[in-house]
Design a protein around this motif. Sequence first.
Motif, PDB file in Angstrom:
ATOM      1  N   ASP A  98     -20.825   8.494  18.089  1.00  0.00           N
ATOM      2  CA  ASP A  98     -21.339   8.424  19.459  1.00  0.00           C
ATOM      3  C   ASP A  98     -22.330   7.270  19.605  1.00  0.00           C
ATOM      4  O   ASP A  98     -22.696   6.609  18.616  1.00  0.00           O
ATOM      5  N   PRO A  99     -22.775   6.964  20.846  1.00  0.00           N
ATOM      6  CA  PRO A  99     -23.647   5.799  21.069  1.00  0.00           C
ATOM      7  C   PRO A  99     -25.027   5.905  20.430  1.00  0.00           C
ATOM      8  O   PRO A  99     -25.749   4.904  20.367  1.00  0.00           O
ATOM      9  N   ALA A 100     -25.385   7.079  19.947  1.00  0.00           N
ATOM     10  CA  ALA A 100     -26.645   7.234  19.218  1.00  0.00           C
ATOM     11  C   ALA A 100     -26.454   7.038  17.721  1.00  0.00           C
ATOM     12  O   ALA A 100     -27.422   7.107  16.955  1.00  0.00           O
ATOM     13  N   GLY A 101     -25.220   6.806  17.305  1.00  0.00           N
ATOM     14  CA  GLY A 101     -24.947   6.586  15.898  1.00  0.00           C
ATOM     15  C   GLY A 101     -24.657   7.843  15.109  1.00  0.00           C
ATOM     16  O   GLY A 101     -24.703   7.828  13.872  1.00  0.00           O
ATOM     17  N   ASN A 102     -24.318   8.935  15.792  1.00  0.00           N
ATOM     18  CA  ASN A 102     -24.003  10.197  15.132  1.00  0.00           C
ATOM     19  C   ASN A 102     -22.501  10.358  14.973  1.00  0.00           C
ATOM     20  O   ASN A 102     -21.739  10.077  15.909  1.00  0.00           O
ATOM     21  N   VAL A 103     -22.064  10.830  13.812  1.00  0.00           N
ATOM     22  CA  VAL A 103     -20.657  11.170  13.614  1.00  0.00           C
ATOM     23  C   VAL A 103     -20.423  12.544  14.230  1.00  0.00           C
ATOM     24  O   VAL A 103     -20.980  13.543  13.771  1.00  0.00           O
ATOM     25  N   VAL A 104     -19.628  12.589  15.290  1.00  0.00           N
ATOM     26  CA  VAL A 104     -19.387  13.857  15.985  1.00  0.00           C
ATOM     27  C   VAL A 104     -18.109  14.540  15.512  1.00  0.00           C
ATOM     28  O   VAL A 104     -17.906  15.730  15.774  1.00  0.00           O
ATOM     29  N   ALA A 105     -17.247  13.801  14.817  1.00  0.00           N
ATOM     30  CA  ALA A 105     -16.007  14.386  14.301  1.00  0.00           C
ATOM     31  C   ALA A 105     -15.401  13.432  13.285  1.00  0.00           C
ATOM     32  O   ALA A 105     -15.704  12.225  13.282  1.00  0.00           O
ATOM     33  N   ARG A 106     -14.559  13.977  12.410  1.00  0.00           N
ATOM     34  CA  ARG A 106     -13.743  13.162  11.505  1.00  0.00           C
ATOM     35  C   ARG A 106     -12.323  13.715  11.537  1.00  0.00           C
ATOM     36  O   ARG A 106     -12.115  14.904  11.311  1.00  0.00           O
ATOM     37  N   PHE A 107     -11.375  12.840  11.838  1.00  0.00           N
ATOM     38  CA  PHE A 107      -9.977  13.254  11.868  1.00  0.00           C
ATOM     39  C   PHE A 107      -9.267  12.690  10.649  1.00  0.00           C
ATOM     40  O   PHE A 107      -9.344  11.488  10.373  1.00  0.00           O
ATOM     41  N   ARG A 108      -8.561  13.551   9.922  1.00  0.00           N
ATOM     42  CA  ARG A 108      -7.805  13.146   8.738  1.00  0.00           C
ATOM     43  C   ARG A 108      -6.319  13.126   9.078  1.00  0.00           C
ATOM     44  O   ARG A 108      -5.773  14.126   9.547  1.00  0.00           O
ATOM     45  N   LYS A 109      -5.697  11.998   8.844  1.00  0.00           N
ATOM     46  CA  LYS A 109      -4.297  11.774   9.194  1.00  0.00           C
ATOM     47  C   LYS A 109      -3.416  12.924   8.709  1.00  0.00           C
ATOM     48  O   LYS A 109      -3.454  13.303   7.531  1.00  0.00           O
ATOM     49  N   LEU A 110      -2.623  13.465   9.615  1.00  0.00           N
ATOM     50  CA  LEU A 110      -1.803  14.634   9.314  1.00  0.00           C
ATOM     51  C   LEU A 110      -0.533  14.272   8.546  1.00  0.00           C
ATOM     52  O   LEU A 110      -0.057  15.046   7.712  1.00  0.00           O
ATOM     53  N   PHE A 111       0.025  13.104   8.859  1.00  0.00           N
ATOM     54  CA  PHE A 111       1.293  12.691   8.263  1.00  0.00           C
ATOM     55  C   PHE A 111       1.152  11.320   7.592  1.00  0.00           C
ATOM     56  O   PHE A 111       1.424  10.292   8.211  1.00  0.00           O
ATOM     57  N   PRO A 112       0.713  11.274   6.324  1.00  0.00           N
ATOM     58  CA  PRO A 112       0.787  10.001   5.596  1.00  0.00           C
ATOM     59  C   PRO A 112       2.224   9.479   5.622  1.00  0.00           C
ATOM     60  O   PRO A 112       3.182  10.266   5.704  1.00  0.00           O
ATOM     61  N   PHE A 113       2.366   8.165   5.570  1.00  0.00           N
ATOM     62  CA  PHE A 113       3.686   7.541   5.716  1.00  0.00           C
ATOM     63  C   PHE A 113       4.488   7.680   4.411  1.00  0.00           C
ATOM     64  O   PHE A 113       4.725   6.712   3.692  1.00  0.00           O
ATOM     65  N   ARG A 114       4.877   8.887   4.115  1.00  0.00           N
ATOM     66  CA  ARG A 114       5.656   9.151   2.917  1.00  0.00           C
ATOM     67  C   ARG A 114       7.141   8.860   3.163  1.00  0.00           C
ATOM     68  O   ARG A 114       7.611   9.033   4.291  1.00  0.00           O
ATOM     69  N   PRO A 115       7.861   8.338   2.160  1.00  0.00           N
ATOM     70  CA  PRO A 115       7.461   8.227   0.755  1.00  0.00           C
ATOM     71  C   PRO A 115       6.743   6.945   0.391  1.00  0.00           C
ATOM     72  O   PRO A 115       6.462   6.706  -0.784  1.00  0.00           O
TER      73      PRO A 115
END
Length: 299
Positions: A98-115
Amino acid sequence: MKRFAVAGIQMPVSAFEENITQMNRYLAHVRHRFPWVDMVMFSELAAFGPSPAKAEEMPGAAEARLCEMAAKYGLWLIPGSLFERRDGAIYNTAPVIDPAGNVVARFRKLFPFRPYEQGIAAGSEFVVFDVPDAGRFGISICYDMWFPETTRTLVAMGAEVILHPTMTDTIDRDIELSIVRASAATNQVYFFDINGVGDGGVGRSIVVDPAGYVLHEAGPGTAEIIPVEIDFEKVRRERERGLRGLGQPLKSFRDREVEFPVYQRNSGADAYLHTLGKLVKPGVLEDAPQAEVTGPAGE
């Protein structure tokens, strides 16, 4: 309701050196040239390029540096993604700052490009977040959008804008442009699909509105800043009245009379899929070990 603008940055990405210094210069430029922009978004793996060897824990030094940049310029920051080392695994993770420099969320990729993207763990949680007095945003990363259920889930959670950093350096970019447009229309949502250039992709970033109109498609291979103002009232009006005054796909999906047993793993409806063999690279024996990715990770 306040107006809200997002600037997508189609930036040259190096796989051999850090790119955060360059990202900082882009933030300074956007703040000076486009003072009406509220959020800046970079492409997938923009900070260090596509090497899992550069994975860090979060919170960590790289993320802290990005937080300082967001606070310095007073902007929401989606720094694309970074490889995150967590619980003995490596994830492809997009922080929301956010604009105050706070991490409000972290999203981890659901589908790595396998294989092709070996050694990267898949996330399991969807992420939406609210910007006060504006609207709700959802995050997905690159290959995630090839699975329409990801966008549909974010929209069912209330997302009005999808922020989608990508790193596509392959010949299927034209297909992705079609997926973005279809995803925006079938889910009545703004869709920001921001690709890199150089080691970060072939460019051709695209922004589509909730009626399926292309607001901008960037050129191939060149750096570009894409500032777009979002009209949240347009999203809500089209969801109420219909896309271009016509179909109302979200309400139709809500009121459906059909269920989808294919999503129930033990239903047997997906039996055909289990005849397709293992998920391996073409030309590689199914029982051969797959090499860890140390260079470009693909989509």
